[in-house]
Scaffold this motif. Structure first.
Motif, PDB file in Angstrom:
ATOM      1  N   TYR A 103       0.800  -1.226   0.000  1.00 33.62           N
ATOM      2  CA  TYR A 103       0.000   0.000   0.000  1.00 33.62           C
ATOM      3  C   TYR A 103       0.830   1.274   0.000  1.00 33.62           C
ATOM      4  O   TYR A 103       0.364   2.311  -0.458  1.00 33.62           O
ATOM      5  N   LEU A 120       0.642   2.735  -8.615  1.00 31.18           N
ATOM      6  CA  LEU A 120      -0.786   2.570  -8.880  1.00 31.18           C
ATOM      7  C   LEU A 120      -1.366   3.804  -9.562  1.00 31.18           C
ATOM      8  O   LEU A 120      -2.134   3.691 -10.517  1.00 31.18           O
ATOM      9  N   ILE A 134      -7.475  -4.789  -6.144  1.00 32.99           N
ATOM     10  CA  ILE A 134      -6.439  -4.893  -5.127  1.00 32.99           C
ATOM     11  C   ILE A 134      -6.707  -6.160  -4.319  1.00 32.99           C
ATOM     12  O   ILE A 134      -7.743  -6.279  -3.656  1.00 32.99           O
ATOM     13  N   THR A 173      -5.933  -8.326  -1.247  1.00 35.99           N
ATOM     14  CA  THR A 173      -5.456  -7.986   0.098  1.00 35.99           C
ATOM     15  C   THR A 173      -4.852  -9.180   0.839  1.00 35.99           C
ATOM     16  O   THR A 173      -4.801  -9.187   2.058  1.00 35.99           O
ATOM     17  N   ILE A 199      -8.317  -1.215   2.356  1.00 38.18           N
ATOM     18  CA  ILE A 199      -7.067  -0.534   2.030  1.00 38.18           C
ATOM     19  C   ILE A 199      -7.076   0.811   2.747  1.00 38.18           C
ATOM     20  O   ILE A 199      -8.141   1.281   3.153  1.00 38.18           O
ATOM     21  N   THR A 229     -11.586  -4.009  -3.913  1.00 35.44           N
ATOM     22  CA  THR A 229     -10.726  -4.806  -3.042  1.00 35.44           C
ATOM     23  C   THR A 229     -11.393  -6.136  -2.729  1.00 35.44           C
ATOM     24  O   THR A 229     -12.616  -6.206  -2.577  1.00 35.44           O
ATOM     25  N   ALA A 285      -3.257  -5.319  -8.455  1.00 35.73           N
ATOM     26  CA  ALA A 285      -2.179  -5.194  -7.459  1.00 35.73           C
ATOM     27  C   ALA A 285      -2.539  -6.174  -6.369  1.00 35.73           C
ATOM     28  O   ALA A 285      -3.619  -6.103  -5.792  1.00 35.73           O
TER      29      ALA A 285
END
Length: 117
Positions: free
Chosen positions: A46, A52, A64, A66, A73, A90, A113
């Motif tokens: 992060y 990003l 994203i 996690t 996030i 997310t 990501a």
């Protein structure tokens, strides 16, 4: 049943993942990754918001991952991404990989990501 071959555009699909790695387009990457139309690189988690934000204009949605569990996030990161015009979704990393592949196969402008599981 009609079968269609999936064709990926600029980005490579996630072929697999496991403890501490992702396989993207047949190549194994250790640790966290960032992948999309500009290629696949290591991602510093992060705190690495610059990589990003650089996706602005290249993608519409950033998934994203996690890690093994779903988590929020940082609020500041979400605001930065949304201000840059990047939609953020997310979910845990396995779900993010699967969703990324589906939208990628549809020709959508997406990036991923993901924190390693």
């Amino acid at each position: 049943m009609r079968m269609n071959e999936v064709a990926y555009t600029d980005a490579l699909p996630i072929d697999g993942y496991g403890p501490g790695f992702f396989r993207v387009g047949g190549e194994v990457h250790q640790g966290n990754i960032l992948t999309g139309p500009t290629g696949t690189t290591d991602w510093g988690s992060y705190e690495d918001s610059a990589s990003l934000i650089a996706l602005a204009g290249e993608v519409d949605v950033l998934f994203i991952g996690t890690g093994a569990e779903v988590a929020h996030i940082p609020t500041a990161l979400r605001r930065q991404l949304e201000t840059a015009g990047i939609g953020v979704e997310t979910m845990n990393s396995p779900a993010a990989c699967r969703t990324y592949n589906v939208l990628l196969s549809e020709g959508r402008r997406v990036a991923l990501a993901a924190l390693a599981v």
